[in-house]
Scaffold this motif. Structure first.
Motif, PDB file in Angstrom:
ATOM      1  N   ILE A 166       2.196  -6.852 -13.225  1.00 51.38           N
ATOM      2  CA  ILE A 166       3.157  -7.592 -12.404  1.00 51.38           C
ATOM      3  C   ILE A 166       3.082  -9.073 -12.730  1.00 51.38           C
ATOM      4  O   ILE A 166       4.101  -9.753 -12.864  1.00 51.38           O
ATOM      5  N   PHE A 167       1.881  -9.594 -12.894  1.00 53.82           N
ATOM      6  CA  PHE A 167       1.713 -11.001 -13.262  1.00 53.82           C
ATOM      7  C   PHE A 167       2.313 -11.277 -14.638  1.00 53.82           C
ATOM      8  O   PHE A 167       2.981 -12.295 -14.835  1.00 53.82           O
ATOM      9  N   LEU A 168       2.094 -10.385 -15.605  1.00 58.93           N
ATOM     10  CA  LEU A 168       2.637 -10.590 -16.946  1.00 58.93           C
ATOM     11  C   LEU A 168       4.158 -10.590 -16.951  1.00 58.93           C
ATOM     12  O   LEU A 168       4.785 -11.401 -17.624  1.00 58.93           O
ATOM     13  N   VAL A 169       4.759  -9.692 -16.210  1.00 57.37           N
ATOM     14  CA  VAL A 169       6.221  -9.652 -16.136  1.00 57.37           C
ATOM     15  C   VAL A 169       6.748 -10.934 -15.489  1.00 57.37           C
ATOM     16  O   VAL A 169       7.715 -11.529 -15.966  1.00 57.37           O
ATOM     17  N   GLY A 170       6.112 -11.387 -14.427  1.00 55.58           N
ATOM     18  CA  GLY A 170       6.542 -12.626 -13.777  1.00 55.58           C
ATOM     19  C   GLY A 170       6.370 -13.837 -14.670  1.00 55.58           C
ATOM     20  O   GLY A 170       7.238 -14.720 -14.714  1.00 55.58           O
ATOM     21  N   ALA A 171       5.255 -13.888 -15.402  1.00 54.74           N
ATOM     22  CA  ALA A 171       5.013 -15.025 -16.294  1.00 54.74           C
ATOM     23  C   ALA A 171       6.014 -15.050 -17.445  1.00 54.74           C
ATOM     24  O   ALA A 171       6.549 -16.112 -17.785  1.00 54.74           O
ATOM     25  N   THR A 172       6.282 -13.903 -18.046  1.00 53.39           N
ATOM     26  CA  THR A 172       7.253 -13.884 -19.142  1.00 53.39           C
ATOM     27  C   THR A 172       8.661 -14.181 -18.637  1.00 53.39           C
ATOM     28  O   THR A 172       9.450 -14.808 -19.339  1.00 53.39           O
ATOM     29  N   ASP A 173       8.983 -13.765 -17.426  1.00 50.91           N
ATOM     30  CA  ASP A 173      10.282 -14.103 -16.855  1.00 50.91           C
ATOM     31  C   ASP A 173      10.401 -15.601 -16.633  1.00 50.91           C
ATOM     32  O   ASP A 173      11.453 -16.198 -16.910  1.00 50.91           O
ATOM     33  N   ALA A 174       9.341 -16.234 -16.150  1.00 51.60           N
ATOM     34  CA  ALA A 174       9.369 -17.683 -15.934  1.00 51.60           C
ATOM     35  C   ALA A 174       9.514 -18.433 -17.252  1.00 51.60           C
ATOM     36  O   ALA A 174      10.271 -19.412 -17.342  1.00 51.60           O
ATOM     37  N   VAL A 175       8.825 -17.981 -18.282  1.00 50.14           N
ATOM     38  CA  VAL A 175       8.943 -18.616 -19.604  1.00 50.14           C
ATOM     39  C   VAL A 175      10.353 -18.440 -20.153  1.00 50.14           C
ATOM     40  O   VAL A 175      10.944 -19.371 -20.713  1.00 50.14           O
ATOM     41  N   ALA A 176      10.916 -17.249 -19.984  1.00 45.19           N
ATOM     42  CA  ALA A 176      12.280 -17.006 -20.460  1.00 45.19           C
ATOM     43  C   ALA A 176      13.283 -17.871 -19.714  1.00 45.19           C
ATOM     44  O   ALA A 176      14.214 -18.411 -20.332  1.00 45.19           O
ATOM     45  N   ASP A 177      13.105 -18.019 -18.413  1.00 49.68           N
ATOM     46  CA  ASP A 177      14.015 -18.873 -17.644  1.00 49.68           C
ATOM     47  C   ASP A 177      13.911 -20.323 -18.089  1.00 49.68           C
ATOM     48  O   ASP A 177      14.929 -21.012 -18.237  1.00 49.68           O
ATOM     49  N   LEU A 208       3.096   0.789 -18.362  1.00 52.24           N
ATOM     50  CA  LEU A 208       3.187   1.886 -17.405  1.00 52.24           C
ATOM     51  C   LEU A 208       3.135   3.261 -18.057  1.00 52.24           C
ATOM     52  O   LEU A 208       3.133   4.272 -17.381  1.00 52.24           O
ATOM     53  N   ARG A 209       3.153   3.273 -19.382  1.00 55.02           N
ATOM     54  CA  ARG A 209       3.100   4.502 -20.180  1.00 55.02           C
ATOM     55  C   ARG A 209       4.228   5.474 -19.821  1.00 55.02           C
ATOM     56  O   ARG A 209       4.028   6.684 -19.748  1.00 55.02           O
ATOM     57  N   GLU A 210       5.421   4.906 -19.588  1.00 56.29           N
ATOM     58  CA  GLU A 210       6.578   5.747 -19.316  1.00 56.29           C
ATOM     59  C   GLU A 210       7.145   6.284 -20.624  1.00 56.29           C
ATOM     60  O   GLU A 210       7.021   5.655 -21.669  1.00 56.29           O
ATOM     61  N   ARG A 211       7.772   7.430 -20.540  1.00 55.93           N
ATOM     62  CA  ARG A 211       8.419   8.018 -21.714  1.00 55.93           C
ATOM     63  C   ARG A 211       9.733   7.316 -21.980  1.00 55.93           C
ATOM     64  O   ARG A 211      10.490   7.032 -21.070  1.00 55.93           O
ATOM     65  N   MET A 232       0.826  -1.178   0.000  1.00 60.69           N
ATOM     66  CA  MET A 232       0.000   0.000   0.000  1.00 60.69           C
ATOM     67  C   MET A 232       0.873   1.244   0.000  1.00 60.69           C
ATOM     68  O   MET A 232       2.001   1.224   0.447  1.00 60.69           O
ATOM     69  N   SER A 233       0.304   2.299  -0.480  1.00 62.06           N
ATOM     70  CA  SER A 233       0.999   3.587  -0.433  1.00 62.06           C
ATOM     71  C   SER A 233       0.033   4.625   0.107  1.00 62.06           C
ATOM     72  O   SER A 233      -1.123   4.349   0.362  1.00 62.06           O
ATOM     73  N   LEU A 234       0.535   5.824   0.270  1.00 62.45           N
ATOM     74  CA  LEU A 234      -0.294   6.890   0.816  1.00 62.45           C
ATOM     75  C   LEU A 234      -0.746   7.816  -0.305  1.00 62.45           C
ATOM     76  O   LEU A 234       0.020   8.127  -1.211  1.00 62.45           O
ATOM     77  N   ASP A 235      -2.005   8.245  -0.247  1.00 64.75           N
ATOM     78  CA  ASP A 235      -2.472   9.218  -1.227  1.00 64.75           C
ATOM     79  C   ASP A 235      -2.091  10.620  -0.765  1.00 64.75           C
ATOM     80  O   ASP A 235      -1.420  10.807   0.241  1.00 64.75           O
ATOM     81  N   ARG A 236      -2.503  11.624  -1.504  1.00 64.39           N
ATOM     82  CA  ARG A 236      -2.102  13.001  -1.200  1.00 64.39           C
ATOM     83  C   ARG A 236      -2.608  13.481   0.154  1.00 64.39           C
ATOM     84  O   ARG A 236      -1.990  14.299   0.808  1.00 64.39           O
ATOM     85  N   ALA A 237      -3.734  12.962   0.587  1.00 58.66           N
ATOM     86  CA  ALA A 237      -4.294  13.373   1.870  1.00 58.66           C
ATOM     87  C   ALA A 237      -3.652  12.634   3.039  1.00 58.66           C
ATOM     88  O   ALA A 237      -3.939  12.919   4.184  1.00 58.66           O
ATOM     89  N   GLY A 238      -2.770  11.682   2.739  1.00 57.28           N
ATOM     90  CA  GLY A 238      -2.093  10.948   3.800  1.00 57.28           C
ATOM     91  C   GLY A 238      -2.778   9.648   4.175  1.00 57.28           C
ATOM     92  O   GLY A 238      -2.292   8.920   5.023  1.00 57.28           O
ATOM     93  N   GLY A 297      -5.433  -3.172 -11.548  1.00 55.13           N
ATOM     94  CA  GLY A 297      -4.696  -2.423 -12.556  1.00 55.13           C
ATOM     95  C   GLY A 297      -3.194  -2.597 -12.443  1.00 55.13           C
ATOM     96  O   GLY A 297      -2.495  -2.598 -13.437  1.00 55.13           O
ATOM     97  N   ILE A 298      -2.674  -2.783 -11.257  1.00 55.92           N
ATOM     98  CA  ILE A 298      -1.239  -2.985 -11.081  1.00 55.92           C
ATOM     99  C   ILE A 298      -0.899  -4.469 -10.995  1.00 55.92           C
ATOM    100  O   ILE A 298       0.210  -4.871 -11.322  1.00 55.92           O
ATOM    101  N   ALA A 299      -1.841  -5.306 -10.608  1.00 58.75           N
ATOM    102  CA  ALA A 299      -1.564  -6.730 -10.456  1.00 58.75           C
ATOM    103  C   ALA A 299      -1.364  -7.410 -11.800  1.00 58.75           C
ATOM    104  O   ALA A 299      -0.537  -8.313 -11.925  1.00 58.75           O
ATOM    105  N   VAL A 300      -2.092  -6.996 -12.818  1.00 59.31           N
ATOM    106  CA  VAL A 300      -1.993  -7.634 -14.126  1.00 59.31           C
ATOM    107  C   VAL A 300      -0.611  -7.430 -14.740  1.00 59.31           C
ATOM    108  O   VAL A 300       0.017  -8.404 -15.177  1.00 59.31           O
TER     109      VAL A 300
END
Length: 88
Positions: free
Chosen positions: A20-31, A64-67, A1-7, A15-18
């Motif tokens: 993370i699961f995809l990265v873990g699954a592709t890492d397992a397949v690659a290994d 993550l839509r990072e630049r 968990m994290s804190l929002d702006r109000a504390g 939205g974040i679990a999917v």
């Protein structure tokens, strides 16, 4: 968990679990592919494994839509070009 702006505590949803699961699954397949290739020719597995940072950049961009900074883009393109040269 994290804190929002109000504390207050903010919960992460699916939205974040999917991603993370995809990265873990592709890492397992690659290994598994790397271990399977160790009994055969190791060179193709080493070339594909060297693309791991490019896959990380791609997942960051898509999920993550990072630049992508220019230096990261050039590095990923250089890695893809090197794999194409080694595949011949």
């Amino acid at each position: 968990m994290s804190l929002d702006r109000a504390g207050g505590a903010r919960r992460f949803g699916w939205g974040i679990a999917v991603p993370i699961f995809l990265v873990g699954a592709t890492d397992a397949v690659a290994d598994a592919a790397f271990i399977g290739a160790a009994s055969a020719a190791l060179a193709p597995a080493a070339v594909v494994a060297s693309l791991y940072p490019a896959v990380t950049l791609l997942l960051n961009r898509l999920l993550l839509r990072e630049r992508l900074h220019t230096v990261h883009l050039y590095g990923a393109l250089a890695a893809l070009f090197a794999v194409a040269c080694l595949a011949r």
